[in-house]
Scaffold this motif. Structure first.
Motif, PDB file in Angstrom:
ATOM      1  N   ILE A   3      59.607  71.715   0.694  1.00  0.00           N
ATOM      2  CA  ILE A   3      60.574  70.804   1.525  1.00  0.00           C
ATOM      3  C   ILE A   3      60.187  70.566   2.698  1.00  0.00           C
ATOM      4  O   ILE A   3      59.486  71.208   3.350  1.00  0.00           O
ATOM      5  CB  ILE A   3      61.982  71.952   1.751  1.00  0.00           C
TER       6      ILE A   3
ATOM      7  N   LYS B 216      65.913  72.562   6.725  1.00  0.00           N
ATOM      8  CA  LYS B 216      64.918  73.256   5.777  1.00  0.00           C
ATOM      9  C   LYS B 216      65.144  74.628   5.628  1.00  0.00           C
ATOM     10  O   LYS B 216      65.427  75.189   4.404  1.00  0.00           O
ATOM     11  CB  LYS B 216      63.416  73.000   6.030  1.00  0.00           C
TER      12      LYS B 216
ATOM     13  N   ASP C 250      58.699  80.061   4.427  1.00  0.00           N
ATOM     14  CA  ASP C 250      59.213  79.123   5.478  1.00  0.00           C
ATOM     15  C   ASP C 250      58.053  79.017   6.531  1.00  0.00           C
ATOM     16  O   ASP C 250      57.976  79.842   7.416  1.00  0.00           O
ATOM     17  CB  ASP C 250      60.570  79.679   6.192  1.00  0.00           C
TER      18      ASP C 250
ATOM     19  N   VAL D   9      58.295  75.755   2.652  1.00  0.00           N
ATOM     20  CA  VAL D   9      59.010  75.006   3.517  1.00  0.00           C
ATOM     21  C   VAL D   9      58.089  74.671   4.711  1.00  0.00           C
ATOM     22  O   VAL D   9      57.079  75.586   5.042  1.00  0.00           O
ATOM     23  CB  VAL D   9      60.168  75.622   4.456  1.00  0.00           C
TER      24      VAL D   9
ATOM     25  N   HIS E 130      56.680  71.299   7.821  1.00  0.00           N
ATOM     26  CA  HIS E 130      56.875  70.074   8.572  1.00  0.00           C
ATOM     27  C   HIS E 130      55.656  69.374   8.467  1.00  0.00           C
ATOM     28  O   HIS E 130      55.271  68.078   9.030  1.00  0.00           O
ATOM     29  CB  HIS E 130      57.471  70.419   9.725  1.00  0.00           C
TER      30      HIS E 130
END
Ligand SMILES: Nc1ncnc2c1ncn2[C@@H]1O[C@H](COP(=O)(O)OP(=O)(O)O)[C@@H](O)[C@H]1O
Ligand SMILES: [Mg+2]
Length: 346
Positions: free
Chosen positions: A35, A43, A159, A191, A193
């Protein structure tokens, strides 16, 4: 390993503001799905709902076609790895990894066998009797991964597990995670970015924007066919041409200039192209997809140079591998090959 289906997920923390709006997607058996999205897009909320750490306002989570909404967290066989390693400082590596098994009342002998096996797989056997403070960041993150894996989870959730590591270690660890995931045939939801990170390791990437799914596809498809300007910008497209008129299925007009594309221009609002796909003073004898411009600034990137080129359609960013740098104020002609010029409908 298992198959995961997320259906019509909605989440509001305060009863008014929806931070997740209608999230639906499927992760197939043995897939690693990332994600991806900017901070605050939802997220972690999505991952925590699926893992059962917080509840959804609406929606369903199905694991192997069974609704797990009512299954208490301790009965779900999921593994979680967080950004902070969350290791117990007073326990050795062995005991940190064994912790989850001890909670399950498994015999000492079986615990030792399972922990030894996972320490071996994660390359931690030599460090079993160390304490977390005696480990590097990468080793600590590996312990937290081992701890998640030792229970043989149906699903593994991660994460931003690599964000606290330096750039070099991040690249090494992401390769290790991918290798392990394939070796153990695990279903993983990851997850991040970091666009490069998730494109490097994922079977599919789910790009989020403001609590919605913007695009869900393989890294290759997203890279070559971004579904929107938002996705395109997120993955490194820097040039956008406003479409004034669609002339036919592969031709558009922008300020009296014609552009041909290989993909259909049906519904095109903008065209986009990556900086490295624009050619300066091309020797190809094309009479189309050309724009005159002037270099206004340049930047040395090591393997290549990056130029800002002013044109009648605005500024273009062009990256060129070349031995010598072009000088500012140089008059140039940009060539935008039709196969690299992607029409976007939103
Ligand atoms: N416990 C919470 N209470 C209220 N709002 C929250 C809570 N956790 C997250 N949010 C809000 O929900 C949105 C999504 O957050 P989050 O899922 O953490 O995003 P991401 O992980 O993509 O950065 C943000 O606007 C955030 O401020
Ligand atoms: Mg987060």
């Amino acid at each position: 390993m298992a198959n995961l289906q997320v259906k019509d997920l909605v989440k509001s923390y305060d009863g008014k503001n929806k931070v997740l709006k209608d999230i639906s997607f499927t992760v197939e058996n043995g897939e690693l799905v990332s994600i991806l999205g900017p901070s605050g897009c939802g997220k972690t909320t999505t991952l925590r709902i699926i893992a059962g750490l917080i509840s959804a306002t609406e929606g369903q989570i199905l694991v192997d076609q069974k609704d797990i909404s009512k299954v208490p967290v301790y009965k779900r066989n999921f593994g979680m790895v967080f950004q902070s390693y969350a290791l117990f400082p007073h326990m050795t590596v062995f005991n940190n990894v064994a912790f989850g098994l001890k909670m399950k009342k498994i015999s000492k002998k079986d615990i030792k066998q399972k922990v030894d096996e996972i320490l071996e797989i994660t390359g931690l056997s030599q460090l079993a009797s160390r304490y977390p403070k005696e480990l590097s960041g990468g080793q600590q993150q590996r312990v937290s991964l081992a701890r998640a894996l030792v229970v043989h989870p149906q699903l593994l959730f991660m994460d931003e597990p690599l964000s606290n590591l330096d750039a070099k270690l991040r690249i090494k660890m992401r390769g290790e995670i991918r290798d392990l995931q394939k070796k153990l045939n695990m279903t993983v939801l990851f997850v991040t970015h970091d666009q490069k990170e998730c494109f490097a390791i994922s079977d599919k990437v789910l790009i989020m924007k403001d609590g919605r799914i913007e695009q869900y596809d393989t890294p290759e498809n997203i890279f070559h066919h971004p579904s929107s300007e938002y996705v395109a910008r997120f993955i490194g497209y820097e040039n956008f041409i406003n479409v004034d008129h669609i002339l036919d299925d592969h031709t558009v007009e922008s300020k009296d200039l014609l552009f041909i594309t290989d993909e259909s221009t049906n519904q095109a609002k903008t065209l986009t192209i990556r900086p490295e796909n624009i050619q300066i003073n091309s020797s190809d004898n094309s009479s189309q997809n050309l724009i005159d411009g002037i270099i206004t600034s340049s930047e040395y990137l090591g393997q290549s140079f990056k130029y800002r080129v002013k044109t009648s359609l605005g500024n273009f960013i062009v990256e060129e591998s070349r031995k010598a740098m072009r000088s500012s104020e140089d008059k140039v002609q940009l060539y935008l090959p039709s196969k690299h010029l992607h029409p976007l409908s939103r």
